[in-house]
Write a protein that holds these residues in place. Structure first.
Motif, PDB file in Angstrom:
ATOM      1  N   HIS A   1       0.818  -1.221   0.000  1.00 44.18           N
ATOM      2  CA  HIS A   1       0.000   0.000   0.000  1.00 44.18           C
ATOM      3  C   HIS A   1       0.855   1.276   0.000  1.00 44.18           C
ATOM      4  O   HIS A   1       0.317   2.361  -0.184  1.00 44.18           O
ATOM      5  CB  HIS A   1      -1.001  -0.047   1.153  1.00 44.18           C
ATOM      6  CG  HIS A   1      -1.956  -1.199   1.000  1.00 44.18           C
ATOM      7  ND1 HIS A   1      -2.921  -1.228   0.019  1.00 44.18           N
ATOM      8  CD2 HIS A   1      -2.034  -2.394   1.639  1.00 44.18           C
ATOM      9  CE1 HIS A   1      -3.588  -2.376   0.083  1.00 44.18           C
ATOM     10  NE2 HIS A   1      -3.063  -3.106   1.061  1.00 44.18           N
ATOM     11  N   ALA A   2       2.184   1.119   0.162  1.00 43.53           N
ATOM     12  CA  ALA A   2       3.093   2.261  -0.028  1.00 43.53           C
ATOM     13  C   ALA A   2       3.091   2.720  -1.486  1.00 43.53           C
ATOM     14  O   ALA A   2       3.400   3.866  -1.798  1.00 43.53           O
ATOM     15  CB  ALA A   2       4.508   1.890   0.403  1.00 43.53           C
ATOM     16  N   VAL A   3       2.752   1.804  -2.386  1.00 46.70           N
ATOM     17  CA  VAL A   3       2.654   2.136  -3.823  1.00 46.70           C
ATOM     18  C   VAL A   3       1.274   1.745  -4.349  1.00 46.70           C
ATOM     19  O   VAL A   3       1.088   1.469  -5.535  1.00 46.70           O
ATOM     20  CB  VAL A   3       3.772   1.439  -4.644  1.00 46.70           C
ATOM     21  CG1 VAL A   3       5.138   1.999  -4.293  1.00 46.70           C
ATOM     22  CG2 VAL A   3       3.740  -0.079  -4.458  1.00 46.70           C
ATOM     23  N   GLY A   4       0.306   1.695  -3.435  1.00 48.71           N
ATOM     24  CA  GLY A   4      -1.000   1.104  -3.744  1.00 48.71           C
ATOM     25  C   GLY A   4      -1.795   1.803  -4.827  1.00 48.71           C
ATOM     26  O   GLY A   4      -2.632   1.190  -5.484  1.00 48.71           O
ATOM     27  N   ARG A   5      -1.512   3.114  -5.040  1.00 44.91           N
ATOM     28  CA  ARG A   5      -2.254   3.866  -6.071  1.00 44.91           C
ATOM     29  C   ARG A   5      -1.639   3.695  -7.468  1.00 44.91           C
ATOM     30  O   ARG A   5      -2.099   4.305  -8.433  1.00 44.91           O
ATOM     31  CB  ARG A   5      -2.288   5.345  -5.706  1.00 44.91           C
ATOM     32  CG  ARG A   5      -3.503   5.729  -4.879  1.00 44.91           C
ATOM     33  CD  ARG A   5      -4.709   6.043  -5.782  1.00 44.91           C
ATOM     34  NE  ARG A   5      -5.926   6.196  -5.008  1.00 44.91           N
ATOM     35  CZ  ARG A   5      -7.110   6.495  -5.524  1.00 44.91           C
ATOM     36  NH1 ARG A   5      -7.250   6.674  -6.828  1.00 44.91           N
ATOM     37  NH2 ARG A   5      -8.165   6.594  -4.764  1.00 44.91           N
ATOM     38  N   THR A   6      -0.603   2.897  -7.558  1.00 48.02           N
ATOM     39  CA  THR A   6       0.001   2.658  -8.873  1.00 48.02           C
ATOM     40  C   THR A   6      -0.958   1.810  -9.711  1.00 48.02           C
ATOM     41  O   THR A   6      -1.378   0.738  -9.277  1.00 48.02           O
ATOM     42  CB  THR A   6       1.339   1.893  -8.712  1.00 48.02           C
ATOM     43  OG1 THR A   6       2.138   2.569  -7.743  1.00 48.02           O
ATOM     44  CG2 THR A   6       2.074   1.779 -10.026  1.00 48.02           C
TER      45      THR A   6
ATOM     46  N   PRO B   1       6.936   6.257  -4.473  1.00 43.51           N
ATOM     47  CA  PRO B   1       5.890   6.131  -3.459  1.00 43.51           C
ATOM     48  C   PRO B   1       4.564   6.645  -4.004  1.00 43.51           C
ATOM     49  O   PRO B   1       4.519   7.698  -4.638  1.00 43.51           O
ATOM     50  CB  PRO B   1       6.377   7.026  -2.318  1.00 43.51           C
ATOM     51  CG  PRO B   1       7.834   7.192  -2.539  1.00 43.51           C
ATOM     52  CD  PRO B   1       8.078   7.040  -4.000  1.00 43.51           C
ATOM     53  N   ARG B   2       3.506   5.910  -3.798  1.00 44.49           N
ATOM     54  CA  ARG B   2       2.184   6.340  -4.251  1.00 44.49           C
ATOM     55  C   ARG B   2       1.151   5.662  -3.355  1.00 44.49           C
ATOM     56  O   ARG B   2       0.470   4.716  -3.781  1.00 44.49           O
ATOM     57  CB  ARG B   2       2.004   5.945  -5.728  1.00 44.49           C
ATOM     58  CG  ARG B   2       0.926   6.763  -6.396  1.00 44.49           C
ATOM     59  CD  ARG B   2       1.020   6.664  -7.897  1.00 44.49           C
ATOM     60  NE  ARG B   2      -0.110   7.296  -8.511  1.00 44.49           N
ATOM     61  CZ  ARG B   2      -0.340   7.337  -9.814  1.00 44.49           C
ATOM     62  NH1 ARG B   2       0.516   6.771 -10.650  1.00 44.49           N
ATOM     63  NH2 ARG B   2      -1.406   7.935 -10.294  1.00 44.49           N
ATOM     64  N   PRO B   3       1.062   6.129  -2.118  1.00 48.19           N
ATOM     65  CA  PRO B   3       0.206   5.438  -1.147  1.00 48.19           C
ATOM     66  C   PRO B   3      -1.266   5.528  -1.525  1.00 48.19           C
ATOM     67  O   PRO B   3      -1.685   6.462  -2.200  1.00 48.19           O
ATOM     68  CB  PRO B   3       0.479   6.190   0.154  1.00 48.19           C
ATOM     69  CG  PRO B   3       1.042   7.507  -0.249  1.00 48.19           C
ATOM     70  CD  PRO B   3       1.758   7.290  -1.538  1.00 48.19           C
ATOM     71  N   ASP B   4      -2.025   4.548  -1.062  1.00 50.77           N
ATOM     72  CA  ASP B   4      -3.466   4.531  -1.363  1.00 50.77           C
ATOM     73  C   ASP B   4      -4.306   4.934  -0.158  1.00 50.77           C
ATOM     74  O   ASP B   4      -5.527   5.075  -0.272  1.00 50.77           O
ATOM     75  CB  ASP B   4      -3.885   3.148  -1.885  1.00 50.77           C
ATOM     76  CG  ASP B   4      -3.436   1.997  -0.995  1.00 50.77           C
ATOM     77  OD1 ASP B   4      -3.195   2.222   0.213  1.00 50.77           O
ATOM     78  OD2 ASP B   4      -3.335   0.859  -1.507  1.00 50.77           O
ATOM     79  N   THR B   5      -3.677   5.091   0.993  1.00 55.46           N
ATOM     80  CA  THR B   5      -4.383   5.319   2.268  1.00 55.46           C
ATOM     81  C   THR B   5      -3.409   6.009   3.228  1.00 55.46           C
ATOM     82  O   THR B   5      -2.214   6.121   2.931  1.00 55.46           O
ATOM     83  CB  THR B   5      -4.756   3.955   2.905  1.00 55.46           C
ATOM     84  OG1 THR B   5      -3.616   3.096   2.773  1.00 55.46           O
ATOM     85  CG2 THR B   5      -5.981   3.313   2.289  1.00 55.46           C
ATOM     86  N   TYR B   6      -3.890   6.408   4.393  1.00 55.25           N
ATOM     87  CA  TYR B   6      -2.957   6.888   5.427  1.00 55.25           C
ATOM     88  C   TYR B   6      -2.084   5.723   5.907  1.00 55.25           C
ATOM     89  O   TYR B   6      -0.946   5.927   6.316  1.00 55.25           O
ATOM     90  CB  TYR B   6      -3.695   7.519   6.604  1.00 55.25           C
ATOM     91  CG  TYR B   6      -4.623   8.617   6.165  1.00 55.25           C
ATOM     92  CD1 TYR B   6      -4.174   9.642   5.336  1.00 55.25           C
ATOM     93  CD2 TYR B   6      -5.960   8.614   6.538  1.00 55.25           C
ATOM     94  CE1 TYR B   6      -5.029  10.628   4.900  1.00 55.25           C
ATOM     95  CE2 TYR B   6      -6.818   9.602   6.116  1.00 55.25           C
ATOM     96  CZ  TYR B   6      -6.352  10.611   5.291  1.00 55.25           C
ATOM     97  OH  TYR B   6      -7.208  11.580   4.853  1.00 55.25           O
TER      98      TYR B   6
ATOM     99  N   GLY C   1      -0.886   3.518   3.933  1.00 57.85           N
ATOM    100  CA  GLY C   1       0.215   3.548   2.968  1.00 57.85           C
ATOM    101  C   GLY C   1       1.158   4.719   3.218  1.00 57.85           C
ATOM    102  O   GLY C   1       2.386   4.584   3.081  1.00 57.85           O
ATOM    103  N   VAL C   2       0.604   5.867   3.590  1.00 59.48           N
ATOM    104  CA  VAL C   2       1.438   7.035   3.922  1.00 59.48           C
ATOM    105  C   VAL C   2       2.377   6.679   5.088  1.00 59.48           C
ATOM    106  O   VAL C   2       3.568   7.004   5.076  1.00 59.48           O
ATOM    107  CB  VAL C   2       0.562   8.255   4.296  1.00 59.48           C
ATOM    108  CG1 VAL C   2       1.399   9.379   4.910  1.00 59.48           C
ATOM    109  CG2 VAL C   2      -0.184   8.764   3.063  1.00 59.48           C
ATOM    110  N   GLY C   3       1.817   6.000   6.087  1.00 61.15           N
ATOM    111  CA  GLY C   3       2.630   5.586   7.235  1.00 61.15           C
ATOM    112  C   GLY C   3       3.769   4.671   6.808  1.00 61.15           C
ATOM    113  O   GLY C   3       4.900   4.794   7.299  1.00 61.15           O
ATOM    114  N   LYS C   4       3.483   3.755   5.871  1.00 63.64           N
ATOM    115  CA  LYS C   4       4.533   2.831   5.414  1.00 63.64           C
ATOM    116  C   LYS C   4       5.600   3.579   4.620  1.00 63.64           C
ATOM    117  O   LYS C   4       6.803   3.306   4.760  1.00 63.64           O
ATOM    118  CB  LYS C   4       3.909   1.707   4.573  1.00 63.64           C
ATOM    119  CG  LYS C   4       2.968   0.785   5.348  1.00 63.64           C
ATOM    120  CD  LYS C   4       3.667   0.110   6.519  1.00 63.64           C
ATOM    121  CE  LYS C   4       2.806  -0.953   7.182  1.00 63.64           C
ATOM    122  NZ  LYS C   4       3.442  -1.506   8.403  1.00 63.64           N
TER     123      LYS C   4
END
Ligand code: 15L
Length: 270
Positions: free
Chosen positions: A115-120, A132-137, A139-142
């Motif tokens: 989920h660190a790159v979940g929006r890819t 980095p392309r997180p999908d959630t907070y 993912g942002v945390g990761k």
């Protein structure tokens, strides 16, 4: 190797502890919860985001020989608010890294996430060059925790391996998981490789099995010595016997699957 495992009572920890012991490691568990029945290794009920609690545990654990590595699994494994994500993933990591420097512990293996790159989007390559392309907070945390690891590698010359874990399950249950599954045995293989690879410096690897349908690059893991043995394909017929749903289509569109959907949107400070 003597290894402190945080989040040791969680789903990955319960599999990893006996798996690492089988591979000859000496394991010390840490968790907010008491040790599961049958646990034989030393265990600290402690919050790994609490510097005093971590210090006390490490001083005690070191009495029988120095702790040589940390496997940091602790963290809420789902979406919550931004504050919770930062506390759960970033502050715990910072607390442990500080303690490692104080105690001369030179390696950390971190349970990061896809989920660190979940929006890819799924039609783009997913390898260690994927930004980095997180999908959630979550993912942002990761992403932020990985950045902290990088900082400590540069400042203190420790080794840090961030494992962007896929779907850690006994077996895959959805179409997406036919690509993203990480079997229990492969999880042990992956963490063992990350603990024992010579001089990884800062490394990122994707944590999935050798799934026929995988599209995330396994080369970085292989470079650490990870040789996955399992393949989700053995479960494909049973999963595909059920007609695909709209959720399957949404899940297929991005690395992070369901985490990209509005169901996971929250106010940042809610
Ligand atoms: C994760 O990192 C989460 O902890 C878990 O809840 C799943 O969403 C998993 O990734 C996944 O992507 O399947």
């Amino acid at each position: 190797m003597k290894v402190l495992v945080t989040g040791a009572a969680g789903s990955i920890g319960r599999v990893l502890l006996p798996g690492l012991v089988d591979r000859g490691h000496e394991v010390v568990g840490m968790d907010l919860h008491v040790a599961p029945d049958g646990t034989t290794c030393p265990w600290y009920v402690a919050d790994c985001g609490d510097p005093d609690a971590v210090e006390a545990a490490l001083v005690d654990a070191s009495q029988t020989g120095p702790v040589e590595a940390v496997v940091h699994l602790a963290g809420f494994p789902d979406e919550a608010g931004l504050d919770a994500a930062l506390a759960s993933h970033v502050l715990t990591t910072g607390t442990l890294l500080d303690a490692m420097v104080r105690h001369g512990i030179s390696r950390i293996v971190y349970a990061s996430s896809n989920h660190a790159v979940g929006r890819t989007p799924s039609d783009q390559p997913v390898d260690t060059h994927t930004p980095p392309r997180p999908d959630t907070y979550y993912g942002v945390g990761k992403v932020a925790a990985e950045a902290l690891l990088r900082l400590f590698v540069d400042r203190h010359q420790i080794d840090a391996v961030a494992l962007r874990i896929g779907s850690f399950l006994l077996q895959p249950e959805t179409r997406r998981q036919l690509a993203t599954w990480l079997s229990h045995d492969d999880a042990v293989r992956l963490v063992h490789a990350a603990l024992t690879a010579p001089d990884p410096g800062f490394a990122v690897a994707y944590g999935i099995s050798a799934n026929t349908r995988a599209w995330w690059d396994l080369e970085a893991g292989r470079a650490l010595g990870y040789e996955p043995q399992d393949d989700a394909e053995q479960f494909a017929a049973a999963i595909e016997a059920v007609a695909p749903t709209a959720a399957d289509e949404v899940e297929a569109a991005h690395v992070g699957g369901p985490f990209v959907t509005e169901a996971f949107y929250r106010p940042a400070r809610g």
